[in-house]
Design a protein around this motif. Structure first.
Motif, PDB file in Angstrom:
ATOM      1  N   ILE A  87       0.860  -1.185   0.000  1.00 25.58           N
ATOM      2  CA  ILE A  87       0.000   0.000   0.000  1.00 25.58           C
ATOM      3  C   ILE A  87       0.892   1.228   0.000  1.00 25.58           C
ATOM      4  N   GLN A 138      -7.196   1.879  -0.739  1.00 24.45           N
ATOM      5  CA  GLN A 138      -6.305   0.811  -1.210  1.00 24.45           C
ATOM      6  C   GLN A 138      -6.442  -0.424  -0.319  1.00 24.45           C
ATOM      7  N   SER A 155      -9.848  -2.230  -0.785  1.00 25.48           N
ATOM      8  CA  SER A 155      -9.912  -2.908  -2.085  1.00 25.48           C
ATOM      9  C   SER A 155      -9.065  -4.179  -2.075  1.00 25.48           C
ATOM     10  N   ILE A 156      -7.863  -4.059  -1.526  1.00 27.04           N
ATOM     11  CA  ILE A 156      -6.956  -5.210  -1.492  1.00 27.04           C
ATOM     12  C   ILE A 156      -7.477  -6.288  -0.543  1.00 27.04           C
ATOM     13  N   TYR A 167      -2.710  -2.050  -5.338  1.00 31.96           N
ATOM     14  CA  TYR A 167      -3.930  -1.430  -5.846  1.00 31.96           C
ATOM     15  C   TYR A 167      -3.883  -1.198  -7.351  1.00 31.96           C
ATOM     16  N   SER A 168      -2.879  -0.470  -7.831  1.00 26.95           N
ATOM     17  CA  SER A 168      -2.757  -0.170  -9.260  1.00 26.95           C
ATOM     18  C   SER A 168      -1.324   0.232  -9.572  1.00 26.95           C
ATOM     19  N   GLU A 170      -6.985  -3.002  -9.007  1.00 29.77           N
ATOM     20  CA  GLU A 170      -7.641  -1.985  -9.827  1.00 29.77           C
ATOM     21  C   GLU A 170      -6.827  -1.834 -11.095  1.00 29.77           C
TER      22      GLU A 170
END
Length: 119
Positions: free
Chosen positions: A10, A28, A31-32, A78-79, A108
């Motif tokens: 993160i 983050q 989502s993770i 995350y991305s 993402e």
């Protein structure tokens, strides 16, 4: 993907989608964690002294991976946006870091053509 062992990253020093840094970190993390729970991934802690169950500094993650000298199923983040600075600034270290994982997972997906060439 059942029974996988992974590590997640993160970036707590970035703003995503106009959110504050704290909100971005929470976004983050949520989502993770949703992804981890959905895919039943077991999170591995390399360093017993780390504060969180995730990494916030790619260099620290790479250091611990080298010290452990063991491969894992997945690195989750995350991305590409959250690792972009590290990837561009330290491409060789990024390749070494990736080599410790069978899968590199972005929860993402962002289609950034420039970063895809580096990854």
């Amino acid at each position: 993907m059942l029974g996988l062992k992974g590590i997640y990253f993160i970036n707590d020093r970035i703003s995503i989608n106009g959110l504050s840094m704290d909100e971005s970190k929470r976004h983050q993390e949520q989502s993770i964690k949703n992804y981890i729970q959905q895919k039943k991934i077991e999170i591995v802690t390399l360093n017993p002294y780390q504060i969180y169950d995730y990494y916030t500094i790619p260099h620290a993650l790479l250091y611990d991976l080298k010290k452990e000298n063991q491969a894992f199923d997945c690195l989750i983040y995350y991305s590409t946006l959250v690792l972009e600075d590290f990837i561009y600034s330290y491409p060789a270290k990024w390749l070494i870091l990736k080599s410790f994982f069978s899968n590199i997972i972005q929860v993402e997906n962002q289609n950034d053509v420039n970063i895809q060439n580096v990854i």
